[in-house]
Design an enzyme around this catalytic site. Sequence first.
Site, short mmCIF file in Angstrom:
data_model
loop_
_atom_site.label_atom_id
_atom_site.label_comp_id
_atom_site.label_asym_id
_atom_site.label_seq_id
_atom_site.Cartn_x
_atom_site.Cartn_y
_atom_site.Cartn_z
N HIS A 72 0.85 -1.20 0.00
CA HIS A 72 0.00 0.00 0.00
C HIS A 72 0.88 1.25 0.00
O HIS A 72 1.89 1.29 0.67
CB HIS A 72 -0.90 0.02 1.24
CG HIS A 72 -2.05 -0.94 1.15
ND1 HIS A 72 -3.10 -0.91 2.03
CD2 HIS A 72 -2.32 -1.93 0.27
CE1 HIS A 72 -3.98 -1.85 1.70
NE2 HIS A 72 -3.53 -2.49 0.64
N TYR A 201 -9.02 5.09 8.15
CA TYR A 201 -9.11 5.43 9.57
C TYR A 201 -10.15 6.54 9.68
O TYR A 201 -9.93 7.63 9.15
CB TYR A 201 -7.76 5.95 10.09
CG TYR A 201 -6.68 4.90 10.23
CD1 TYR A 201 -5.98 4.42 9.13
CD2 TYR A 201 -6.35 4.39 11.49
CE1 TYR A 201 -4.99 3.45 9.28
CE2 TYR A 201 -5.36 3.43 11.65
CZ TYR A 201 -4.69 2.96 10.54
OH TYR A 201 -3.70 2.01 10.69
N PRO A 294 -3.61 -0.70 19.51
CA PRO A 294 -3.45 -1.19 18.12
C PRO A 294 -3.44 -0.10 17.04
O PRO A 294 -2.92 -0.35 15.96
CB PRO A 294 -4.65 -2.12 17.93
CG PRO A 294 -5.63 -1.74 18.99
CD PRO A 294 -4.84 -1.20 20.13
N LYS A 298 1.60 -0.88 15.32
CA LYS A 298 3.04 -0.87 15.63
C LYS A 298 3.53 -2.10 16.38
O LYS A 298 4.74 -2.38 16.42
CB LYS A 298 3.38 0.38 16.45
CG LYS A 298 3.46 1.63 15.61
CD LYS A 298 4.73 1.65 14.77
CE LYS A 298 4.66 2.64 13.65
NZ LYS A 298 4.64 2.10 12.32
N TYR A 384 4.41 6.04 10.44
CA TYR A 384 3.58 4.89 10.07
C TYR A 384 4.35 3.90 9.21
O TYR A 384 4.33 2.69 9.43
CB TYR A 384 2.32 5.38 9.33
CG TYR A 384 1.21 4.36 9.21
CD1 TYR A 384 1.36 3.24 8.40
CD2 TYR A 384 0.03 4.51 9.89
CE1 TYR A 384 0.35 2.29 8.29
CE2 TYR A 384 -1.00 3.58 9.79
CZ TYR A 384 -0.83 2.47 8.98
OH TYR A 384 -1.83 1.54 8.88
C1 DHB Z 1 -4.78 -3.27 11.52
C2 DHB Z 1 -4.70 -2.98 12.84
C3 DHB Z 1 -4.34 -1.71 13.21
O1 DHB Z 1 -4.25 -1.39 14.49
C4 DHB Z 1 -4.05 -0.74 12.29
O2 DHB Z 1 -3.72 0.50 12.68
C5 DHB Z 1 -4.11 -1.06 10.98
C6 DHB Z 1 -4.48 -2.33 10.60
C7 DHB Z 1 -5.19 -4.61 11.10
O3 DHB Z 1 -5.44 -5.46 11.96
O4 DHB Z 1 -5.29 -4.85 9.90
#
Ligand code: DHB
Length: 391
Positions: A72, A201, A294, A298, A384
């Site tokens: 991506h 997001y 999450p 990271k 990121y």
């Molecule tokens: C996923 C989890 C995340 O916390 C994130 O920021 C992006 C993707 C995932 O599980 O795909």
Amino acid sequence: MRTQVAIVGAGPAGLLLSHLLDRSGIESVIVETRERDYVEARIRAGILEQSTTDLLREAGLGDRMGREGEEHRGIYLQVPHERHHVDFVDLVGRRVTVYGQTELTKDLGRARAAAGQEIRYGVRGTAVHDLDTDRPYVTFTGPDGATERLDADVVVGCDGSFGPCRAAIPAAAKQTWQRTYPYAWLGILADVAPSTDELIYAWHPDGFAMHSMRSPTVSRLYLQVPTDTDLAEWPDDRIWDALATRLGHGQDGWTLTPGPITDKSVLPMRSFVQQPMRHGRLFLAGDAAHIVPPTGAKGLNLAVADVALLAPALTALLKDRNPALADAYSDTALRRVWRCTHFSWWMTTMLHQSGDPFDQQLQLSQLRWLATSRAGQAGLAENYAGLPIGL
Ligand code: DHB
């Protein structure tokens, strides 16, 4: 049993460490409380930073990831009625790869099995001993009920936040920091093609939502929910309705396609750091030393970054009797840990409803800044897509 490095935990950190050590001629044995099937099936994050994929390729682990992983360029950040693409490649020349932790763990498990790696699954009562000496050892009860002892030059705790290694560092020798967030995630896995080409997001007054994916046919989606959420109150229709509202179904011609939900769970959101990441002959890597919420994906990347520092440090210590990298490990790893701790906290607090209207205005101001400022976007992209190992 005797080995050079006793590794507690056969998750991605422990498996990758044994793989990298093996490549530089260092022997290890792994002990794990779970069974192999459980370890390889547990659903975790799915976004790999470029530094993670680079390291996996260099370590000979990139074949299936190269074929099945999806690269991506960036992510979408959204507020109601506005979706902005943040293009990491354009901003910082780095990209991310969608490849589930379950898949990476399977690849690592196969590579270790092919190399004849000793992994003791299904053990109980693991304990670590004599860490202040140069003869540390691990004890555990095998599946047959017999107590065993594993002697080593070094013990590495890759056993997550509930394992024995973190707790084995005496209180007087460590410092911890933590934050518990007042919300949780409801995560689903669904057998449906993603409704987006890259991750979304979404900030929304009802709560954060995210659209992620695992493959061209499997979607992964999340909803902010209260911490005491009972899954019984979230039948599939309610989940898809909430996702449609928060992700903006019907706006600018975008639609969210629902599908069969194959997994549903509630995830707590917590930040935790323990310092130092070494005590005598015990080293910690991954969740054993730190937990991030999450948002920003990271956790796995940080575990890989720890191991990328630890493998050469232990090689120099055990092969060349040179302790310099091992002595520097904790301080070096913690620089990245705190960077990712901040980034994960920032993404989390910018996107989730806290119930405070002042927070809401600050969030919207930050999101407006990210939508309009290249400098703001570059900061997000740099964090990121991942900073270089050893930052
Ligand atoms: C996923 C989890 C995340 O916390 C994130 O920021 C992006 C993707 C995932 O599980 O795909």
